[in-house]
Design a protein around this motif. Structure first.
Motif, PDB file in Angstrom:
ATOM      1  N   ALA A 178       1.109   1.141  -4.235  1.00  0.00           N
ATOM      2  CA  ALA A 178      -0.173   1.765  -4.587  1.00  0.00           C
ATOM      3  C   ALA A 178      -0.131   3.281  -4.449  1.00  0.00           C
ATOM      4  CB  ALA A 178      -1.278   1.177  -3.697  1.00  0.00           C
ATOM      5  N   ALA A 179       0.347   3.780  -3.320  1.00  0.00           N
ATOM      6  CA  ALA A 179       0.327   5.234  -3.106  1.00  0.00           C
ATOM      7  C   ALA A 179       1.182   5.979  -4.132  1.00  0.00           C
ATOM      8  CB  ALA A 179       0.752   5.557  -1.677  1.00  0.00           C
ATOM      9  N   PRO A 180       2.420   5.565  -4.393  1.00  0.00           N
ATOM     10  CA  PRO A 180       3.194   6.290  -5.406  1.00  0.00           C
ATOM     11  C   PRO A 180       2.550   6.265  -6.802  1.00  0.00           C
ATOM     12  CG  PRO A 180       4.660   4.996  -4.029  1.00  0.00           C
ATOM     13  CD  PRO A 180       3.265   4.587  -3.666  1.00  0.00           C
ATOM     14  N   LEU A 181       2.012   5.127  -7.202  1.00  0.00           N
ATOM     15  CA  LEU A 181       1.398   5.054  -8.533  1.00  0.00           C
ATOM     16  C   LEU A 181       0.140   5.913  -8.607  1.00  0.00           C
ATOM     17  CD1 LEU A 181       1.907   1.260  -9.367  1.00  0.00           C
ATOM     18  CD2 LEU A 181       3.098   3.220 -10.378  1.00  0.00           C
ATOM     19  N   GLN A 207       2.302  16.829  -6.648  1.00  0.00           N
ATOM     20  CA  GLN A 207       3.672  17.309  -6.428  1.00  0.00           C
ATOM     21  C   GLN A 207       4.214  16.637  -5.167  1.00  0.00           C
ATOM     22  OE1 GLN A 207       5.241  19.424  -8.708  1.00  0.00           O
ATOM     23  NE2 GLN A 207       3.390  18.877  -9.847  1.00  0.00           N
ATOM     24  N   THR A 208       4.564  15.367  -5.308  1.00  0.00           N
ATOM     25  CA  THR A 208       5.135  14.597  -4.196  1.00  0.00           C
ATOM     26  C   THR A 208       6.364  13.856  -4.721  1.00  0.00           C
ATOM     27  OG1 THR A 208       3.853  12.603  -4.684  1.00  0.00           O
ATOM     28  CG2 THR A 208       2.831  14.233  -3.209  1.00  0.00           C
ATOM     29  N   PRO A 209       7.311  13.528  -3.856  1.00  0.00           N
ATOM     30  CA  PRO A 209       8.499  12.806  -4.347  1.00  0.00           C
ATOM     31  C   PRO A 209       8.157  11.435  -4.915  1.00  0.00           C
ATOM     32  CG  PRO A 209       8.538  13.041  -1.950  1.00  0.00           C
ATOM     33  CD  PRO A 209       7.436  13.911  -2.442  1.00  0.00           C
ATOM     34  N   CYS A 210       7.136  10.776  -4.381  1.00  0.00           N
ATOM     35  CA  CYS A 210       6.799   9.443  -4.898  1.00  0.00           C
ATOM     36  C   CYS A 210       6.186   9.511  -6.293  1.00  0.00           C
ATOM     37  CB  CYS A 210       5.841   8.718  -3.944  1.00  0.00           C
ATOM     38  SG  CYS A 210       4.253   9.542  -3.774  1.00  0.00           S
ATOM     39  N   ALA A 211       5.501  10.616  -6.602  1.00  0.00           N
ATOM     40  CA  ALA A 211       4.943  10.762  -7.951  1.00  0.00           C
ATOM     41  C   ALA A 211       6.064  10.903  -8.973  1.00  0.00           C
ATOM     42  CB  ALA A 211       4.005  11.962  -8.010  1.00  0.00           C
ATOM     43  N   ALA A 218       0.832  -1.208   0.000  1.00  0.00           N
ATOM     44  CA  ALA A 218       0.000   0.000   0.000  1.00  0.00           C
ATOM     45  C   ALA A 218       0.864   1.256   0.000  1.00  0.00           C
ATOM     46  CB  ALA A 218      -0.923  -0.018   1.216  1.00  0.00           C
ATOM     47  N   ARG A 219       1.942   1.252   0.804  1.00  0.00           N
ATOM     48  CA  ARG A 219       2.767   2.454   0.947  1.00  0.00           C
ATOM     49  C   ARG A 219       3.723   2.651  -0.231  1.00  0.00           C
ATOM     50  NH1 ARG A 219       5.562   3.898   6.328  1.00  0.00           N
ATOM     51  NH2 ARG A 219       5.353   5.922   5.318  1.00  0.00           N
ATOM     52  N   ASN A 220       4.311   1.557  -0.697  1.00  0.00           N
ATOM     53  CA  ASN A 220       5.427   1.686  -1.643  1.00  0.00           C
ATOM     54  C   ASN A 220       5.074   1.339  -3.081  1.00  0.00           C
ATOM     55  OD1 ASN A 220       7.663   2.493   0.127  1.00  0.00           O
ATOM     56  ND2 ASN A 220       7.200   0.566   1.166  1.00  0.00           N
ATOM     57  N   ARG A 270       8.627   4.122  -4.724  1.00  0.00           N
ATOM     58  CA  ARG A 270       8.534   3.890  -3.289  1.00  0.00           C
ATOM     59  C   ARG A 270       8.042   5.154  -2.597  1.00  0.00           C
ATOM     60  NH1 ARG A 270      12.946   6.190  -0.466  1.00  0.00           N
ATOM     61  NH2 ARG A 270      14.566   6.966  -1.897  1.00  0.00           N
ATOM     62  N   CYS A 271       7.620   4.988  -1.368  1.00  0.00           N
ATOM     63  CA  CYS A 271       7.269   6.129  -0.526  1.00  0.00           C
ATOM     64  C   CYS A 271       8.543   6.771   0.004  1.00  0.00           C
ATOM     65  CB  CYS A 271       6.408   5.646   0.633  1.00  0.00           C
ATOM     66  SG  CYS A 271       6.137   6.908   1.897  1.00  0.00           S
ATOM     67  N   HIS A 272       8.572   8.118  -0.015  1.00  0.00           N
ATOM     68  CA  HIS A 272       9.718   8.846   0.540  1.00  0.00           C
ATOM     69  C   HIS A 272       9.362   9.461   1.885  1.00  0.00           C
ATOM     70  CE1 HIS A 272      12.068   8.780  -3.330  1.00  0.00           C
ATOM     71  NE2 HIS A 272      10.853   8.513  -3.780  1.00  0.00           N
ATOM     72  N   ASP A 273       8.244   9.045   2.468  1.00  0.00           N
ATOM     73  CA  ASP A 273       7.794   9.508   3.786  1.00  0.00           C
ATOM     74  C   ASP A 273       7.819  11.032   3.857  1.00  0.00           C
ATOM     75  OD1 ASP A 273       6.734   9.126   6.253  1.00  0.00           O
ATOM     76  OD2 ASP A 273       8.651   8.844   7.265  1.00  0.00           O
ATOM     77  N   CYS A 274       7.145  11.660   2.891  1.00  0.00           N
ATOM     78  CA  CYS A 274       7.222  13.112   2.760  1.00  0.00           C
ATOM     79  C   CYS A 274       6.196  13.813   3.655  1.00  0.00           C
ATOM     80  CB  CYS A 274       6.966  13.515   1.296  1.00  0.00           C
ATOM     81  SG  CYS A 274       5.231  13.426   0.804  1.00  0.00           S
ATOM     82  N   ARG A 275       6.324  15.106   3.734  1.00  0.00           N
ATOM     83  CA  ARG A 275       5.319  15.967   4.368  1.00  0.00           C
ATOM     84  C   ARG A 275       4.841  16.994   3.347  1.00  0.00           C
ATOM     85  NH1 ARG A 275       5.605  12.331   7.108  1.00  0.00           N
ATOM     86  NH2 ARG A 275       5.857  12.138   9.363  1.00  0.00           N
ATOM     87  N   GLN A 300       0.697  18.223  -0.884  1.00  0.00           N
ATOM     88  CA  GLN A 300      -0.203  17.374  -1.668  1.00  0.00           C
ATOM     89  C   GLN A 300      -0.066  15.891  -1.310  1.00  0.00           C
ATOM     90  OE1 GLN A 300       0.114  18.214  -5.869  1.00  0.00           O
ATOM     91  NE2 GLN A 300      -0.800  20.232  -5.618  1.00  0.00           N
ATOM     92  N   ARG A 301       0.514  15.600  -0.161  1.00  0.00           N
ATOM     93  CA  ARG A 301       0.657  14.209   0.265  1.00  0.00           C
ATOM     94  C   ARG A 301      -0.650  13.447   0.058  1.00  0.00           C
ATOM     95  NH1 ARG A 301       2.823  12.165   6.209  1.00  0.00           N
ATOM     96  NH2 ARG A 301       2.293   9.967   5.893  1.00  0.00           N
ATOM     97  N   ILE A 302      -0.555  12.289  -0.595  1.00  0.00           N
ATOM     98  CA  ILE A 302      -1.757  11.511  -0.925  1.00  0.00           C
ATOM     99  C   ILE A 302      -2.197  10.638   0.228  1.00  0.00           C
ATOM    100  CG2 ILE A 302      -0.485   9.550  -1.941  1.00  0.00           C
ATOM    101  CD1 ILE A 302      -2.663   9.348  -4.042  1.00  0.00           C
ATOM    102  N   CYS A 303      -1.261  10.265   1.075  1.00  0.00           N
ATOM    103  CA  CYS A 303      -1.596   9.276   2.109  1.00  0.00           C
ATOM    104  C   CYS A 303      -1.797   9.974   3.450  1.00  0.00           C
ATOM    105  CB  CYS A 303      -0.519   8.210   2.194  1.00  0.00           C
ATOM    106  SG  CYS A 303       1.149   8.847   1.988  1.00  0.00           S
ATOM    107  N   LYS A 304      -3.051  10.309   3.724  1.00  0.00           N
ATOM    108  CA  LYS A 304      -3.393  10.979   4.979  1.00  0.00           C
ATOM    109  C   LYS A 304      -3.769   9.984   6.058  1.00  0.00           C
ATOM    110  CE  LYS A 304      -3.333  15.356   3.486  1.00  0.00           C
ATOM    111  NZ  LYS A 304      -3.132  15.246   2.049  1.00  0.00           N
TER     112      LYS A 304
HETATM  113  S1  SF4 Z   1       4.141   9.979   2.259  1.00  0.00           S
HETATM  114 FE1  SF4 Z   1       4.612  11.249   0.474  1.00  0.00          FE
HETATM  115  S2  SF4 Z   1       6.140  10.097  -0.671  1.00  0.00           S
HETATM  116 FE2  SF4 Z   1       5.107   8.646   0.708  1.00  0.00          FE
HETATM  117  S3  SF4 Z   1       3.475   7.745  -0.532  1.00  0.00           S
HETATM  118 FE3  SF4 Z   1       2.622   9.458   0.648  1.00  0.00          FE
HETATM  119  S4  SF4 Z   1       2.734  11.204  -0.777  1.00  0.00           S
HETATM  120 FE4  SF4 Z   1       4.118   9.625  -1.547  1.00  0.00          FE
END
Ligand code: SF4
Length: 203
Positions: free
Chosen positions: A146-149, A157-161, A142-144, A166-171, A174-178
């Motif tokens: 589904a979320a990036p794709l 505008q996220t590093p994973c996009a 899910a994290r590495n 993979r997920c870059h654990d960003c802040r 526009q973070r998709i994973c709330k």
């Molecule tokens: S935390 Fe950031 S880098 Fe990781 S999946 Fe969510 S939006 Fe992408």
């Protein structure tokens, strides 16, 4: 794919299960069993690839914010709210563990909310690509995956996009994973169907 083990584990946790060889067989069977109900959809590439909206809209009132233009002039948020009170709610999943746990990540969180509470029936649909061996692998998927794709699909505008690997654990704003949800077993007070399809569907 042999779905026997995952079906046994899901049924032990309270879910009804079904399996189909193709998305078209699944969509036809679902349409036949839900005629006349009001239907809510979460955002889902799987549902899109199945053509499930079109299959159900012939005999049901379907609320899907991806088809807000076909929902009587409602805006997307009004459609999400209508979907939240429909008779039956449809979603895919981000990952499904063979051990039976169901994992999802959400941004607006209407999808997670809709699959957890508020309906008398919920139908969760998963292509074979969503299946992971255990809970840790499902969360990783899910994290590495589904979320990036999905972030790339939405042009966020996220590093994973940018990397889609993979997920870059960003802040990022526009973070998709709330939120991340794990269904340990079937929630009380609602009938759940888990539909497995022997094709790759969605992310
Ligand atoms: S935390 Fe950031 S880098 Fe990781 S999946 Fe969510 S939006 Fe992408």
């Amino acid at each position: 794919m042999d779905f026997a083990t995952i079906r046994n584990n899901l049924e032990r946790l309270g879910y009804r299960t079904a399996q189909y060889a193709t998305r078209h067989e699944a969509a036809a069977a679902i349409a036949a069993s839900t005629a006349g109900l009001t239907v809510g959809f979460g955002g889902s590439v799987t549902l899109e690839e199945m053509g499930l909206y079109e299959a159900l809209a012939r005999r049901n009132t379907v609320y899907w914010h991806w088809r807000a233009g076909q929902c009587g002039g409602m805006d997307a948020d009004a459609v999400r709210r209508a979907a939240a009170t429909a008779d039956i709610y449809f979603s895919s999943v981000n990952a499904l563990a063979v051990t039976g746990e169901i994992v999802n990540i959400d941004g607006t969180c209407n999808r997670i909310a809709g699959m957890l509470y508020g309906h008398s029936r919920v139908c969760l649909i998963a292509g074979r690509n969503k299946i992971a061996p255990d809970l840790a692998s499902a969360i990783d998927r899910a994290r590495n995956t589904a979320a990036p794709l999905n972030a790339r699909r939405l042009g966020l505008q996220t590093p994973c996009a940018a990397t889609a690997d993979r997920c870059h654990d960003c802040r990022s704003p526009q973070r998709i994973c709330k939120a991340l949800s794990v269904m340990w077993e079937k929630p009380a007070g609602c009938a759940y169907d888990v539909v497995l399809i022997d094709e790759d569907l969605g992310y």
